[in-house]
Design an enzyme around this catalytic site. Structure first.
Site, PDB file in Angstrom:
ATOM      1  N   LYS A 257      21.123  10.025  64.298  1.00 10.21           N
ATOM      2  CA  LYS A 257      21.096  11.056  64.488  1.00 10.21           C
ATOM      3  C   LYS A 257      22.778  11.456  64.589  1.00 10.21           C
ATOM      4  CE  LYS A 257      20.031  10.010  69.355  1.00 10.21           C
ATOM      5  NZ  LYS A 257      18.584  10.451  70.350  1.00 10.21           N
TER       6      LYS A 257
ATOM      7  N   TYR B 258      53.269  10.963  78.991  1.00 11.71           N
ATOM      8  CA  TYR B 258      53.607  12.346  79.832  1.00 11.71           C
ATOM      9  C   TYR B 258      52.664  11.828  81.061  1.00 11.71           C
ATOM     10  CZ  TYR B 258      53.293  14.427  75.063  1.00 11.71           C
ATOM     11  OH  TYR B 258      53.485  14.945  73.834  1.00 11.71           O
TER      12      TYR B 258
HETATM   13  C1  LIG Z   1      18.523   8.298  70.119  1.00 10.96           C
HETATM   14  C2  LIG Z   1      17.422   9.071  70.366  1.00 10.96           C
HETATM   15  C3  LIG Z   1      16.546   7.765  70.270  1.00 10.96           C
HETATM   16  C4  LIG Z   1      17.521   6.092  70.361  1.00 10.96           C
HETATM   17  O1  LIG Z   1      17.998   5.575  71.056  1.00 10.96           O
HETATM   18  P1  LIG Z   1      18.892   4.276  71.518  1.00 10.96           P
HETATM   19  O2  LIG Z   1      19.412   4.030  73.034  1.00 10.96           O
HETATM   20  O3  LIG Z   1      20.205   4.641  70.950  1.00 10.96           O
HETATM   21  O4  LIG Z   1      17.819   2.904  71.049  1.00 10.96           O
HETATM   22  C5  LIG Z   1      15.231   7.196  70.794  1.00 10.96           C
HETATM   23  N1  LIG Z   1      14.653   8.684  71.114  1.00 10.96           N
HETATM   24  C6  LIG Z   1      14.822   9.541  71.363  1.00 10.96           C
HETATM   25  C7  LIG Z   1      14.496  10.998  71.433  1.00 10.96           C
HETATM   26  C8  LIG Z   1      16.201  10.025  71.210  1.00 10.96           C
HETATM   27  O5  LIG Z   1      16.482  11.199  71.520  1.00 10.96           O
END
Ligand SMILES: *Cc1c(COP(=O)(O)O)cnc(C)c1O
Length: 384
Positions: A44, A272
């Site tokens: 993702k 800044y």
């Molecule tokens: C993002 C996600 C993962 C992966 O998690 P990591 O900690 O990056 O391994 C697994 N399951 C779900 C539902 C997620 O949203």
């Protein structure tokens, strides 16, 4: 025609993605898991900022069983790459997006009765059952049907000819720092699963473990798949992780260049808000990257960078396009020199975890914060 800079020598700020390291990591993770465990590659958010297209294409050669993405548009990118790959949507599908489940042949996460009705309508319309993974909320308090109500929803799915139950899963809230609660979540999940009497767990994906969960995953259990995100990219979910024994290596590094070098007198305030005052005459370098590239403003006055293999402190606030560092201790720094924000240079290293700590955040967010101004440069696109 306007020519575009392509080689890294022409980039001001870029991320290097080592696809061979990614492939080695996948093999190491596979080797560390029992052979019956199937591998769900979580890609993702543009494969955690590494670039979905390139990462998924490489993974398709490295023993992935199923891809998991957040949404329909990420799934569409994957579908273009691999017409037959199974894809699971982890986030809710909006009603307007329902038709893509069938068009792109996706498996949807199902948490509610309403979704049973909606997805079943798609199955009915197309004459092909919609694949779903029933998600059970065992204490994350986010997606999923509350575990006590899971068996009823499971029965409803099983009785619906327009739906095909392809998996059952849950998600841990604190797998890295609350082992007791993680065990409780496993227990709730297994109890709910045992009451889904219509289901043969051996015939579907049964999954709970993300990267951190892998540490406590029981050997003999109905779990037959894992969902791995961060670890694939060679990043441990927490510093003392037992997973360090898997010996994965970082896939991502983040680099920029020195813009100018100059001397400033003691008493000068930097950037800044004038949050840093030079105590002595100082040679500074102005770097060609700022929060517009993904260096969080929160690392102002805190982060370090590598130049000529040595650490230099950030002075004052990070700005949109530039960041200022102290190079007084490093002779010969000049315009164009490479600067490492995350990664290695010579014998020195700044891990993404260290960088994230300076920003009071986590590696997951750091990776998602590298902006689209930053080109991803792929190393070793073919072979190992
Ligand atoms: C993002 C996600 C993962 C992966 O998690 P990591 O900690 O990056 O391994 C697994 N399951 C779900 C539902 C997620 O949203």
């Amino acid at each position: 025609m306007i020519s575009h800079p392509t080689s890294t020598s022409l980039h001001r700020c870029w991320a290097e993605i080592d696809l061979a390291a990614l492939e080695r990591n996948l093999r190491l993770i596979h080797a560390s898991l029992p052979s019956h465990i199937r591998y769900v590659a979580v890609v993702k958010a543009d494969a955690y900022g590494h670039g979905l297209h390139q990462v998924a294409a490489r993974m398709m050669h490295s023993g992935t069983d199923l891809f998991a993405v957040a949404n329909v548009s990420e799934a569409a990118t994957l579908r273009e790459l691999g017409p037959d790959w199974p894809i699971l949507l982890l986030s809710p599908v909006l009603p307007e997006e329902d038709r893509f489940i069938a068009e792109l042949d996706l498996a949807a996460t199902l948490s509610t009765d309403e979704e049973v009705d909606r997805f079943s309508q798609i199955g009915q319309k197309t004459g092909r059952p919609v694949a779903v993974h029933l998600k059970i909320d065992t204490g994350m308090g986010r997606l999923g049907v509350w575990h006590e109500q899971a068996p009823a929803l499971c029965a409803k799915i099983a009785a619906n000819p327009n739906l095909r139950l392809a998996g059952i899963y849950t998600h841990f809230a604190s797998p890295d720092d609350d082992l007791k609660f993680t065990e409780e979540q496993r227990r709730r999940f297994l109890t709910a699963l045992a009451h889904c009497s219509q289901v043969d767990p051996r015939k579907i994906y049964v999954h709970a473990d993300n990267s951190a969960g892998l540490e406590t995953m029981p050997g003999a259990s109905p779990f037959n798949a894992v969902r791995v995100g961060l670890l694939q990219f060679g990043i441990l979910p927490h510093p003392n992780s037992l997973l360090s024994e898997v010996h994965t290596e970082p896939v991502f590094s983040f680099r920029t260049r020195v813009g100018i070098v100059k001397e400033l007198p003691a008493g000068t305030t930097i950037s800044y808000g004038r949050t840093h005052t030079l105590k002595q005459p100082t040679r500074i370098a102005v770097l060609c990257a700022g929060y517009g590239d993904g260096i969080p403003r929160a690392v102002s006055n805190r982060a370090q960078v590598l130049i000529h293999g040595k650490r230099c402190p950030v002075l004052g606030r990070v700005t949109m396009d530039q960041t200022i560092v102290d190079v007084s201790q490093i002779p010969g720094v000049k315009s164009g020199d490479e600067v490492v924000l995350v990664g290695t240079q010579g014998n020195a290293k700044i891990s993404i975890t260290e960088f994230s700590n300076w920003a009071d955040t986590i590696p997951w967010e750091t990776l998602c914060s590298v902006t689209k101004r930053v080109p991803r440069i792929y190393r070793t696109p073919l072979g190992i």
